[in-house]
Design an enzyme around this catalytic site. Structure first.
Site: not given
Length: 527
Positions: A80-81, A127-128, A145, A151, A236
């Site tokens: 996904k990155d 997105r979240r 972050r 986190r 992103c």
């Protein structure tokens, strides 16, 4: 193979877990493997700028450079990155079987805040954030972050209700907290839960070895998701979610979403296709979203720094914004504020033979004082199609309407039944209509139904055209702006006022906003 395969990896716990997973699988196939942790790009020298090589990924750039320098043979990434366009010379060599693709919420005390208008959620993902605010619009989302460990630590040390994580990331390193909820309604990031291995395009030997690790179903599904992402041209900076999976009937199911960062707007597409006929699934879903307002939404997300072409002094609806040519950047704000006046019941409850409205504002303000059923109007006259439609929907039949006040005044002079009218108007309404009637011996009983407050603001001088829907809006605009642009006007009354200040004035064919937008689009047809 006598050659030792050098696996490049970042040095975070999750990155090392993924790299070791690839290492273990390659070793089980009989290959010699070593890990090469890569910390920074500072000591790596290239003879070409990064942009020439197409290197864009925040989390993949370091490993891309190391590979192009020949320091590693393959790199392992959270898929996904990885940007949808890989750097020149680097190709996808394998996709491992996908793990849990779901997002999960780790919460601190209890779940009661989910039913409350107040809640504080942490995430570093647009997105979240967008999907959470779309579902819980009154909650607050704060930035979070760092690596997974830091986190989780921040969640415990701050006064937040919870934080959102990728389930796969927590599960892979054994850090999933006790209190978690699977967010089954949240569409994951494209390729979330999948691991990608990349290699140099010219290194056929390494590519053949990596192909042994490839999981076909995961490769198929993640390609569809990344096609969707690429077609939307998002990264992103855009809240985009996508998920494809294959069911027992060998059908590929796909869902994609695009949102604004604040979650207020959401576009989605759901498509299916049999395996073998699935190639365009992600592309078709993206095009469906783009055709339903996605292009403008992406322009809003990615082009915040672009100059405004058109500014409307009346706040535009989403439907109206969609009518503009996609090449235009359009902004809007109400330059006049309307507040209804209190009108005496003695006026409103008596029988009135002839009633005149020159704006919808007057009708709306009137109805804040009395119900439509109590009105006793015999003949209603008005200016504008929208005002007529509104009156006929809320009050009753309109005897006659014209597109501007001057034409209505001429009509009334000739055809009015009787010699008296009641005129509902605003404090800044023009005197043109009552003056003409009074000059022709028609008594005008004026009732101020509302007050208009000027609410001006300075706009960027790069705006090439200004939309006006009333003379008052022009007055308000000129308080803080110069008349350097083209004035697009909804009708002749507004245009006449604009001509006193603007060198170029254009008038809509029909006095409504849709016609004004057509006028603007005609000017920008070739641009």
């Amino acid at each position: 193979m006598s050659r030792t395969i050098r696996i490049g990896t970042r040095d975070s716990e999750l990155a090392l877990w993924q790299a070791n997973t690839v290492k273990d699988q390659l070793q089980s196939l009989g290959h010699k493997v070593t890990l090469v942790p890569v910390k920074s790009t500072g000591d790596l020298v290239l003879d070409k700028p990064l942009y020439e090589l197409g290197i864009t990924g925040v989390f993949t750039k370091t490993l891309d450079i190391a590979m192009l320098n020949g320091d590693i043979d393959i790199a392992v990434h959270s898929m996904k990155d990885v940007p949808t366009a890989l750097p020149k010379g680097i190709v996808q060599a394998a996709v491992l079987k996908r793990a849990n693709y779901m997002d999960i919420l780790a919460f601190k005390d209890n779940e009661e805040f989910l039913g409350s208008p107040e809640g504080v959620i942490a995430t570093g993902s647009l997105r979240r954030k967008a999907q959470w605010l779309n579902r819980y619009p009154t909650h607050t989302v704060v930035d979070l972050r760092g690596n997974v460990n830091s986190r989780l630590e921040k969640l415990q040390n701050n006064d937040w209700n919870g934080a959102i994580f990728a389930a796969a990331g927590l599960q892979r390193i054994g850090l999933e907290p006790k209190n978690t909820i699977g967010l089954t309604w949240m569409v994951p990031a494209p390729a979330q839960g999948a691991i990608m291995v990349v290699a140099m395009e010219h290194d056929e030997e390494i590519r053949e070895i990596c192909a042994e690790l490839n999981h076909k179903e995961t490769e198929l599904c993640t390609k569809i998701e990344r096609d969707f992402l690429r077609e939307l041209e998002g990264g992103c900076s855009a809240p985009i979610g996508a998920l494809a999976y294959i069911d027992k009937e060998e059908t590929v199911n796909f869902k994609g979403v695009l949102l604004t960062v604040d979650g207020s707007k959401k576009l989605e597409a759901t498509l299916t296709a049999p395996v073998g006929k699935h190639d365009r699934l992600g592309i078709d879903a993206a095009n469906s979203i783009l055709s339903r307002g996605g292009k403008r939404l992406m322009n809003e997300l990615q082009g915040a720094d672009l100059k405004t072409n058109i500014f409307s002094t009346k706040k535009l609806t989403e439907e109206q914004l969609q009518r503009f040519n996609i090449s235009l950047k359009v902004d809007s704000e109400d330059f006049i504020k309307i507040s209804p006046n209190r009108i005496s019941p003695l006026i409103l409850k008596k029988e009135l033979k002839n009633v005149v409205f020159t704006s919808k504002n007057a009708v709306e303000s009137l109805l804040t004082n009395i119900s439509a059923a109590e009105l006793q109007f015999e003949n209603i006259y008005c200016v504008g199609r929208k005002t007529r439609r509104f009156i006929q929907k809320r009050i009753g039949k309109v005897a006659h309407f014209e597109n501007n006040a001057a034409d209505l005044a001429k009509y009334l002079v000739e055809y009015l039944e009787g010699t008296e009218v009641t005129y509902f108007h605003g404090n800044l309404s023009l005197e043109e209509l009552p003056s003409v009637l009074e000059e022709n011996n028609i008594t005008v009983n004026k009732v101020e139904a509302y007050r208009t407050k000027l609410s001006s603001k300075a706009i960027d001088e790069s705006a090439e055209g200004i939309i006006f829907c009333s003379p008052s809006a022009i007055e308000s605009y000129l308080l803080k702006n110069k008349p350097h642009s083209i004035a697009y006007c909804i009708g002749e009354t507004t245009a006449n006022e604009a001509r006193k200040h603007f060198n170029e004035v254009k008038v809509a064919r029909i006095p409504d906003m849709e016609s004004v937008i057509e006028l603007v689009n005609e000017d920008y047809k070739e641009k």
